[in-house]
Design an enzyme around this catalytic site. Structure first.
Site: not given
Length: 228
Positions: A25, A90, A225
């Site tokens: 993205r 992640k 975030r």
């Protein structure tokens, strides 16, 4: 995307050992390493005349989360709209792109990348904390076995999604929301938007509680975030 296969009733999947120009993205590149990643795209078609899919990346994330939980991975979290985290680090990313209409059956290409075992010196752009399945499970995971399990889960959830939409899966996504009740910043608008994450709407939009009320954030080119 340029030359999709004929619609023969099957879900077509393209798997690669290593990507050299994977897309993420906001113009980022999805990085992968030989033997260290599960990287694939699946073509999912909808019924003719179906509305534009909403919340599809969230459904894919939920399928991945449930597959990982079945493998015994603890602490699986979903970061709106397209990341899978383990205790904040992640593990996987998702990119969904709709095929142009041009008289075709509505369809989406769902791209998924999962870190299986990263090289010791691996770094990933824009990510402070990354992890892989080898680290989380203490063992290697066979890529093809993981792919088969994930495709089964994805097929089941997309079948539900095709008939009942994202509202049928919204509660399950919310249970794994990495930022539920936490202050966050949304980057990518004209200026950063801050508020408290209070969940997602029935169309997959992020719901942000701010001083001026609840604001809906659509995925587009924004990025979530943790607030500083």
């Amino acid at each position: 995307m340029d030359a999709p296969p004929a619609d023969d009733g099957r879900v077509h999947v393209v798997l690669t050992d290593r990507q050299t120009a994977g897309r993420g993205r906001r113009g980022r590149q999805w990085q992968s390493w030989q033997g260290g990643s599960l990287t694939f795209s699946a073509l999912w078609r909808f019924d003719a005349g179906a509305p534009v899919p909403a919340g599809l990346s969230l459904v894919a994330g939920l399928a991945l989360a449930r597959t990982l939980e079945q493998l015994g991975v603890a602490g699986v979290q979903l970061k709106w709209p397209n990341d899978v985290l383990i205790h904040g680090a992640k593990l996987a990313g998702i990119l969904v792109e709709l095929l142009p209409g041009r008289g075709r059956t509505p369809a989406a290409v769902i791209g998924i990348g999962v870190n299986l075992g990263l090289p010791p010196a691996a770094t990933i752009e824009g990510q402070k904390a990354v992890t892989d399945l080898r680290s989380e499970l203490g063992r290697d995971v066979d890529r093809d076995t993981l792919l088969a399990a994930l495709l089964r889960e994805l097929h089941g959830l997309l079948t539900t999604y095709a008939t009942a939409g994202f509202p049928a899966l919204r509660a399950a996504w919310e249970q794994r929301n990495a930022f539920a009740g936490l202050p966050v910043s949304i980057l990518g608008e004209a200026e950063a938007v801050q508020g408290t994450c209070i969940g997602v709407a029935e169309d997959g939009a992020l719901l942000l509680q701010g001083e001026d009320g609840v604001r809906r954030i659509l995925s587009g080119e924004v990025s979530l975030r943790a607030a500083p």
